[in-house]
Design a protein around this motif. Sequence first.
Motif, short mmCIF file in Angstrom:
data_model
loop_
_atom_site.label_atom_id
_atom_site.label_comp_id
_atom_site.label_asym_id
_atom_site.label_seq_id
_atom_site.Cartn_x
_atom_site.Cartn_y
_atom_site.Cartn_z
N PHE A 286 0.90 -1.12 -0.12
CA PHE A 286 0.11 0.10 0.11
C PHE A 286 0.75 1.27 -0.02
O PHE A 286 1.96 1.24 0.44
CB PHE A 286 -0.92 -0.17 1.22
CG PHE A 286 -1.74 -1.17 1.26
CD1 PHE A 286 -2.93 -1.39 0.80
CD2 PHE A 286 -1.14 -2.36 2.23
CE1 PHE A 286 -3.47 -2.67 0.87
CE2 PHE A 286 -1.82 -3.39 2.30
CZ PHE A 286 -3.20 -3.57 1.88
N GLU A 287 0.23 2.42 -0.37
CA GLU A 287 1.04 3.69 -0.34
C GLU A 287 1.26 3.97 1.23
O GLU A 287 2.42 4.73 1.51
CB GLU A 287 0.19 4.84 -0.88
CG GLU A 287 0.40 4.95 -2.43
CD GLU A 287 -0.54 6.27 -2.73
OE1 GLU A 287 -0.45 7.20 -2.22
OE2 GLU A 287 -0.86 6.20 -3.78
N ASP B 204 -4.08 4.50 2.95
CA ASP B 204 -4.36 3.54 1.73
C ASP B 204 -5.08 2.19 1.96
O ASP B 204 -5.84 1.77 1.71
CB ASP B 204 -3.20 3.49 0.83
CG ASP B 204 -3.63 2.92 -0.34
OD1 ASP B 204 -4.71 2.94 -0.98
OD2 ASP B 204 -2.69 1.96 -0.89
N ARG C 58 -8.30 2.49 3.91
CA ARG C 58 -9.46 2.84 2.95
C ARG C 58 -9.74 1.57 2.15
O ARG C 58 -10.98 1.43 1.75
CB ARG C 58 -8.94 4.02 2.10
CG ARG C 58 -9.21 5.28 2.71
CD ARG C 58 -8.91 6.27 1.78
NE ARG C 58 -8.32 7.73 2.63
CZ ARG C 58 -7.12 7.93 2.59
NH1 ARG C 58 -6.52 7.50 1.77
NH2 ARG C 58 -6.94 8.99 3.39
N GLN C 59 -8.62 0.89 1.82
CA GLN C 59 -8.99 -0.36 1.00
C GLN C 59 -9.80 -1.48 1.77
O GLN C 59 -10.64 -2.17 1.34
CB GLN C 59 -7.40 -0.77 0.44
CG GLN C 59 -7.12 -0.13 -0.80
CD GLN C 59 -5.93 -0.99 -1.52
OE1 GLN C 59 -6.12 -2.15 -1.68
NE2 GLN C 59 -4.78 -0.25 -1.86
#
Length: 444
Positions: free
Chosen positions: A427-428, A432, A435-436
Amino acid sequence: MKRLVVLGGGESGVGTAILGKQKGYDVFVSDKGLIKEKYKEVLSKFEIDWEEGQHTEPKIVNADLVMKSPGIPEKVALVQKLRSLKVPVVSEIEFAANYTNATLVGITGSNGKTTTTMLTNHLLQSGGLNVGMAGNIGDSFAQMVAQEQHDVYVLEISSFQLDDIENFKPHIAVLTNITPDHLDRYNYEFENYIAAKFRITENQTEEDYLIYDADDLVIEEWLKNNKVRAKLLPFSTEKVLEEGAYLEDNKIITNIDNSIFTMSADTLKLEGKHNVKNAMAASTVAQLLKIRKQTVRESFETFQGVEHRLEKVLKIQNVQYINDSKATNVNSTFYALDSVSTPIVWIVGGVDKGNDYDALLPLVREKVKAIICLGLDNRKIVDVFGSIADELVETGSMAEAVKEAYRVSEKGDTVLLSPACASFDLFENYEDRGRQFKEAVRQL
């Protein structure tokens, strides 16, 4: 004209560049990676010279002052070269603090600092103060100093930001706790990390305050062996204190200079013992800054909590899904597992920062029925927990992890994303990842 070179074109770097330009520096921003489009637009707007994908050494070593982004380790060759040339290298909070006379509240610690920062900001704003919240959270402190006028700044500060201070001193410092974290940046020496956290108080005087967790043995030990000039205001959920904040009969009691404030612990919207501590720290700051007691009580009732920190997402077929993506170390995950009372399907894994998972074993034995690994390399988690979990599954994406969690969970369970690791393999960043997770849960 003095030359300011900013290493790193992210939030703190661009904020520093704006403030530097405003204060008459010749500014150059250099990022070894790529600079995000939104930041490039800002740099162009302010006519600030920048480069990406490289550090052009001749354009950097001629600086009068260098601001280094907190993500760049001290051991990088370019930083070492600047040190050998005696070019001052400072952090953004050091640079920005020179240009404001506002009251500074600095909050650091291994865990709880974001919640404590947001709570403190909420209490002070509710009390009518003109407050800016910045630092490791939200906007860059430097950009705020350049573009807004506040009487008080509430700053969330990481150990990396404290590594490069010289004269920075908050009037009120908060140290939430110290547990092993980021040891990869401190030569795997816990002592170095402890010393970095305590830099928050090194420039404080007798006029200033240090608020800290008196139940934290690491902090207590350090204070025994080191002299602190600031006035000490401890908080504790385990013992009654003469001065500071403590818990008695489910009431939070804060006593400062014989001014006593009491509030029922049930007033807090946030669950878990660690949040009682965050509330104690925040209410101590509010009391020092003379916020009305009734305002403090009301503000606690309206505080909604922090995204990605024990955030309840949805209940599906009587299974509660909780997003605790912000748990990037073992201690955070300990709090998360501890605060859930139902059987847990635990999603864990990512980039390990030298984690010791042993502290979690008793909780995992008692509460966790299935483990879903989510990382590129899950060997350590499999080694430690493989023999005690009824079921352990390895996954390579958030969608897959959530589907597996859905498969193994039953009515009354909790699916908890609390990775205990950094997120950069898949992930970033932790936002992120969180949220995913929420998106994948909504897709079920």
